[in-house]
Design a protein around this motif. Structure first.
Motif, PDB file in Angstrom:
ATOM      1  N   MET A  51       0.839  -1.181   0.000  1.00 25.22           N
ATOM      2  CA  MET A  51       0.000   0.000   0.000  1.00 25.22           C
ATOM      3  C   MET A  51       0.889   1.250   0.000  1.00 25.22           C
ATOM      4  SD  MET A  51      -2.846   1.292   2.773  1.00 25.22           S
ATOM      5  CE  MET A  51      -4.163   0.221   2.261  1.00 25.22           C
ATOM      6  N   GLU A  52       0.431   2.282  -0.687  1.00 30.10           N
ATOM      7  CA  GLU A  52       1.137   3.555  -0.724  1.00 30.10           C
ATOM      8  C   GLU A  52       0.340   4.597   0.047  1.00 30.10           C
ATOM      9  OE1 GLU A  52       2.632   4.889  -4.523  1.00 30.10           O
ATOM     10  OE2 GLU A  52       2.471   2.858  -5.329  1.00 30.10           O
ATOM     11  N   LEU A  53       1.012   5.677   0.444  1.00 27.58           N
ATOM     12  CA  LEU A  53       0.337   6.731   1.194  1.00 27.58           C
ATOM     13  C   LEU A  53      -0.889   7.248   0.448  1.00 27.58           C
ATOM     14  CD1 LEU A  53       3.360   8.792   2.569  1.00 27.58           C
ATOM     15  CD2 LEU A  53       1.957   7.115   3.780  1.00 27.58           C
ATOM     16  N   LYS A  54      -0.788   7.385  -0.865  1.00 29.03           N
ATOM     17  CA  LYS A  54      -1.887   7.939  -1.664  1.00 29.03           C
ATOM     18  C   LYS A  54      -3.112   7.038  -1.655  1.00 29.03           C
ATOM     19  CE  LYS A  54      -0.062   6.198  -6.044  1.00 29.03           C
ATOM     20  NZ  LYS A  54      -1.041   5.483  -6.770  1.00 29.03           N
ATOM     21  N   MET A 106      -4.200   5.484   1.085  1.00 27.29           N
ATOM     22  CA  MET A 106      -4.730   5.420   2.445  1.00 27.29           C
ATOM     23  C   MET A 106      -5.843   6.441   2.648  1.00 27.29           C
ATOM     24  SD  MET A 106      -1.138   4.932   4.500  1.00 27.29           S
ATOM     25  CE  MET A 106      -1.860   4.401   6.040  1.00 27.29           C
ATOM     26  N   THR A 107      -6.785   6.103   3.534  1.00 25.82           N
ATOM     27  CA  THR A 107      -7.844   7.040   3.887  1.00 25.82           C
ATOM     28  C   THR A 107      -7.266   8.105   4.806  1.00 25.82           C
ATOM     29  OG1 THR A 107      -8.513   5.889   5.903  1.00 25.82           O
ATOM     30  CG2 THR A 107      -9.558   5.167   3.821  1.00 25.82           C
ATOM     31  N   LEU A 108      -7.996   9.190   4.950  1.00 24.33           N
ATOM     32  CA  LEU A 108      -7.560  10.255   5.849  1.00 24.33           C
ATOM     33  C   LEU A 108      -7.396   9.729   7.272  1.00 24.33           C
ATOM     34  CD1 LEU A 108      -6.846  13.231   5.793  1.00 24.33           C
ATOM     35  CD2 LEU A 108      -9.248  13.765   6.161  1.00 24.33           C
ATOM     36  N   GLU A 109      -8.303   8.913   7.718  1.00 24.59           N
ATOM     37  CA  GLU A 109      -8.232   8.352   9.065  1.00 24.59           C
ATOM     38  C   GLU A 109      -7.002   7.458   9.230  1.00 24.59           C
ATOM     39  OE1 GLU A 109     -11.029   8.470   7.176  1.00 24.59           O
ATOM     40  OE2 GLU A 109     -12.099   9.977   8.358  1.00 24.59           O
ATOM     41  N   GLU A 110      -6.671   6.686   8.206  1.00 22.89           N
ATOM     42  CA  GLU A 110      -5.464   5.849   8.264  1.00 22.89           C
ATOM     43  C   GLU A 110      -4.206   6.718   8.313  1.00 22.89           C
ATOM     44  OE1 GLU A 110      -6.753   1.804   5.863  1.00 22.89           O
ATOM     45  OE2 GLU A 110      -6.316   3.608   4.687  1.00 22.89           O
ATOM     46  N   LEU A 111      -4.211   7.806   7.551  1.00 24.79           N
ATOM     47  CA  LEU A 111      -3.067   8.723   7.577  1.00 24.79           C
ATOM     48  C   LEU A 111      -2.920   9.375   8.944  1.00 24.79           C
ATOM     49  CD1 LEU A 111      -3.449  10.315   4.045  1.00 24.79           C
ATOM     50  CD2 LEU A 111      -1.596   8.811   4.805  1.00 24.79           C
ATOM     51  N   TRP A 112      -4.030   9.781   9.550  1.00 21.35           N
ATOM     52  CA  TRP A 112      -3.971  10.382  10.887  1.00 21.35           C
ATOM     53  C   TRP A 112      -3.392   9.401  11.902  1.00 21.35           C
ATOM     54  CZ3 TRP A 112      -9.646  12.496  10.678  1.00 21.35           C
ATOM     55  CH2 TRP A 112      -9.659  13.700   9.970  1.00 21.35           C
ATOM     56  N   GLU A 113      -3.751   8.134  11.777  1.00 18.96           N
ATOM     57  CA  GLU A 113      -3.221   7.124  12.694  1.00 18.96           C
ATOM     58  C   GLU A 113      -1.726   6.900  12.468  1.00 18.96           C
ATOM     59  OE1 GLU A 113      -4.649   5.647  15.332  1.00 18.96           O
ATOM     60  OE2 GLU A 113      -6.458   6.843  14.952  1.00 18.96           O
ATOM     61  N   LEU A 114      -1.309   6.887  11.202  1.00 24.86           N
ATOM     62  CA  LEU A 114       0.104   6.684  10.876  1.00 24.86           C
ATOM     63  C   LEU A 114       0.949   7.901  11.260  1.00 24.86           C
ATOM     64  CD1 LEU A 114       2.223   4.815   9.585  1.00 24.86           C
ATOM     65  CD2 LEU A 114       1.629   5.833   7.362  1.00 24.86           C
ATOM     66  N   PHE A 115       0.347   9.089  11.137  1.00 24.99           N
ATOM     67  CA  PHE A 115       1.049  10.336  11.437  1.00 24.99           C
ATOM     68  C   PHE A 115       0.285  11.129  12.496  1.00 24.99           C
ATOM     69  CE2 PHE A 115       1.785   9.364   6.890  1.00 24.99           C
ATOM     70  CZ  PHE A 115       3.141   9.066   6.980  1.00 24.99           C
ATOM     71  N   PRO A 116       0.291  10.647  13.735  1.00 19.86           N
ATOM     72  CA  PRO A 116      -0.463  11.346  14.785  1.00 19.86           C
ATOM     73  C   PRO A 116       0.171  12.708  15.092  1.00 19.86           C
ATOM     74  CG  PRO A 116       0.960   9.697  15.761  1.00 19.86           C
ATOM     75  CD  PRO A 116       1.046   9.516  14.263  1.00 19.86           C
ATOM     76  N   ILE A 117      -0.631  13.564  15.684  1.00 19.27           N
ATOM     77  CA  ILE A 117      -0.106  14.842  16.158  1.00 19.27           C
ATOM     78  C   ILE A 117       0.794  14.538  17.343  1.00 19.27           C
ATOM     79  CG2 ILE A 117      -0.694  17.092  17.142  1.00 19.27           C
ATOM     80  CD1 ILE A 117      -3.514  16.679  15.813  1.00 19.27           C
ATOM     81  N   VAL A 118       1.992  15.088  17.317  1.00 18.21           N
ATOM     82  CA  VAL A 118       2.955  14.931  18.400  1.00 18.21           C
ATOM     83  C   VAL A 118       3.409  16.330  18.778  1.00 18.21           C
ATOM     84  CG1 VAL A 118       5.230  14.032  19.008  1.00 18.21           C
ATOM     85  CG2 VAL A 118       3.750  12.708  17.489  1.00 18.21           C
TER      86      VAL A 118
END
Length: 184
Positions: free
Chosen positions: A1-4, A6-18
């Motif tokens: 799978m590529e970043l493009k 992924m769903t927005l929710e999957e991206l948020w999980e992969l790149f959480p706010i830190v």
């Protein structure tokens, strides 16, 4: 799978706010990337600036370095293609703005992460915001408290986190433009 893919929710999980403490390392990371961008874009750059929370002293920040590049927008497509050919990911494009990311991988964040904002020369409200908060530490601390509250309420939803800051940002930009007049 590529970043493009992924769903927005999957991206948020992969790149959480830190949120992390701001240190001089962000200035050094910016300076290295500034040199890289200057070598790629050369005379297309009319001004390049470190912006975002990593450019504001003594407040918590996401470990993402934001960079503003002002250009003559008649060269927008040339600049866009150069960055696309050098591993920058186009996130958004409009008539007067290009946004790129670098440092996002299928495994999560890379060691250095960047948001590159390409705007028309003179479209620099973020410079007013940065300068005002660096010169008014109590307002910078207020901004930090807002960011922490939004983080606690909305993480990992980046859209709600970002939208929650808009009113404060507009207020500070308006104050700064009044105070600094024609600084930029």
């Amino acid at each position: 799978m590529e970043l493009k893919d992924m769903t927005l929710e999957e991206l948020w999980e992969l790149f959480p706010i830190v949120l992390t403490d701001n240190t001089d390392k962000f200035k050094d990371i910016y300076l290295d990337e500034e040199e890289n961008l200057k070598s790629l874009l050369g005379s297309y750059i009319t001004r390049i600036s470190h912006i975002g929370s990593t450019s504001i002293a003594k407040i918590k920040t996401k470990p993402i370095v934001d960079i503003l590049i002002e250009i003559d927008f008649t060269h927008k497509d040339v600049v866009k293609n150069i960055l696309l050919n050098h591993d920058y990911i186009l996130m958004n494009e409009s008539a007067d703005n290009l946004s790129f990311n670098k440092g996002y991988t299928i495994s999560g964040y890379a060691d250095k992460v960047f948001h590159i904002h390409i705007k028309k020369q003179g479209d620099c409200d973020c410079l007013y915001f940065r300068d005002y908060l660096n010169e008014h530490q109590s307002r910078a601390q207020e901004y930090e408290k807002l960011k922490i509250a939004l983080f606690n309420r909305y993480n990992p939803n980046r859209d709600l986190y970002t939208n929650g800051k808009e009113k404060f940002v507009h207020e500070i930009v308006n104050l700064a433009k009044e105070k600094y007049k024609d600084r930029y």
